[in-house]
Design an enzyme around this catalytic site. Sequence first.
Site, PDB file in Angstrom:
ATOM      1  CG  HIS A 265      -1.988  -1.032   1.272  1.00 30.37           C
ATOM      2  ND1 HIS A 265      -2.984  -0.981   0.510  1.00 30.37           N
ATOM      3  CD2 HIS A 265      -1.930  -2.322   1.711  1.00 30.37           C
ATOM      4  CE1 HIS A 265      -3.978  -1.950   0.748  1.00 30.37           C
ATOM      5  NE2 HIS A 265      -3.170  -2.811   1.217  1.00 30.37           N
TER       6      HIS A 265
ATOM      7  CG  ASP B  94      -3.709  -4.136   4.934  1.00 32.57           C
ATOM      8  OD1 ASP B  94      -2.550  -3.405   5.154  1.00 32.57           O
ATOM      9  OD2 ASP B  94      -4.733  -3.594   4.502  1.00 32.57           O
ATOM     10  CD  GLU B  95      -5.513  -5.872   1.410  1.00 35.20           C
ATOM     11  OE1 GLU B  95      -6.983  -6.164   0.878  1.00 35.20           O
ATOM     12  OE2 GLU B  95      -5.676  -4.624   1.204  1.00 35.20           O
ATOM     13  CB  ALA B  96       2.356  -7.192   2.483  1.00 36.31           C
ATOM     14  CG  HIS B  97      -1.615  -9.489  -1.717  1.00 35.67           C
ATOM     15  ND1 HIS B  97      -1.764 -10.482  -0.633  1.00 35.67           N
ATOM     16  CD2 HIS B  97      -2.765  -9.074  -1.999  1.00 35.67           C
ATOM     17  CE1 HIS B  97      -2.801 -10.259  -0.149  1.00 35.67           C
ATOM     18  NE2 HIS B  97      -3.423  -9.589  -0.866  1.00 35.67           N
TER      19      HIS B  97
END
Length: 501
Positions: free
Chosen positions: A251, A314-317
């Site tokens: 992000h 979060d959501e550190a893909h």
Amino acid sequence: MRLRLAVLLACALPLTAAAAPAPVTPVIALGSVIPAPVQVHQSGPGFRITDRTVIIAPPRARDVADRLGEALRLRVAGHSSGRTGNIALELSRAITEPEGYRLTVNRSGITVRAASNAGLFNGVQTLQQLVPLTGPRTVAGGEIVDHPRFGYRGTMLDLARHFHTPAEVKRHIDEISKFKVNYLHLHLSDDQGWRIQIDSWPRLTTVGGGPGTGVDGVGPGYLTKADYRDLVRYAASRYVTIVPEIDMPGHVNAAQVAYPELTCDGVAPPPRTDTAVGYSSLCIGHENTYGFVEDVIRELAAMTPGPYIHIGGDEAHATTAADYLTFQKRVLPLVAKYGKTAYGWNEIAAAPEARTAVAQYWGLTTTNATLAAAVANGTRVIMSPANLAYIDQKYDPSTPLGLSWAGYIEVRKAYDWDPHTHVAGVPESAVLGVEAPLWSETLRDLDDIEFMAFPRLAGIAELGWSPSRDWESYRTRLGAYGPRWTARGVDFYRSPQIDWS
């Protein structure tokens, strides 16, 4: 002749009969407030507040008294005149709960006792709900003994996807504090925008908060340090603590647009104004990354008196699992270095360094082995399950705002769950509290914030404060509260699950 006279008399009676008595405004039952109090004992005559009523408070509690005086349009005095008929705010060592209070009402007056100003403030919020909006301002007689279930009762407002002005944030603080919400988490950075001034990296705001930022490019703006400190002070005067969040290592697209050296190849990515997630990452192997992160944490900590700095996670893909752990190993201790407790989304629980941190659970399931293992190692938890507590989700398919990836969340669904037992392996002792995040992908103004937040936030506030939940009682109390929102001009959602007064 006699019949005609009788008819004439009958027709004349309505014209000569006494006028019907004016409707009596009912006294509000002591237990009819939100959040529901711990103990309620209604008895004896109540107290009528008049223009001659005076609020009495010690100098240390003058800020609470002034706020009550403004709300009820009453004079505030620094000491008792010795006569009855006052509203007294008293600091008392007999109250053991730091945020608890005791509210006593009889025909002689009203007394709110607490161990701290925060407790007095909470008692005053209850009192204001007991004062009728119209007619005689009579408060029912009896006593309330009350204290919170959780020390952390929060909500989150996303300023990154769409910037909300300081005035809008202040109005939101006014509303959330009425339900004894005591933490406001501000999401200050994301792929679409960077919203807090950092002196050592000035392009974060001049570029990341400039024109064209935000979802659809219509949410520009940022908080200067002066703006932020003013919000912190304003919130503190309502006994709300600000929690700032800088999301990382994912992000981060807005930061990388401003500073290409934060990418691995030194090339600035294109600005993003869509709502996709998971594509950006700080360069974990570059030492420059950690200089940047430390500068941001240091400057945030210096202007944040509250205990927490939220570092996202979060959501550190786009970050490999190994790199993610490397990043957290470096970054989590930096928060403690600057005197704060690290706080992040539940993904940080994978890092051993999270044992002294707070993990915010946003998952859709009631099992999470990684979180349970971290809790066993010391990690504490804030409950924010997305399918129950994310108040940016639509109420139903017809809702004009919001998203639906976590499901529809009507008023009862947001209320009817228990933070203490929600996730297996996370015992009551590990749960610090509950938070309702409000993301801004579809929000544009204050009306949008209020429509999505209320009434659901009131129910989540009750989950955080009250010892138990009772849907039938809550829906009745919520329906009776509706006119107060209307009187203040709050654009709340009129759920068909509630009989609005």
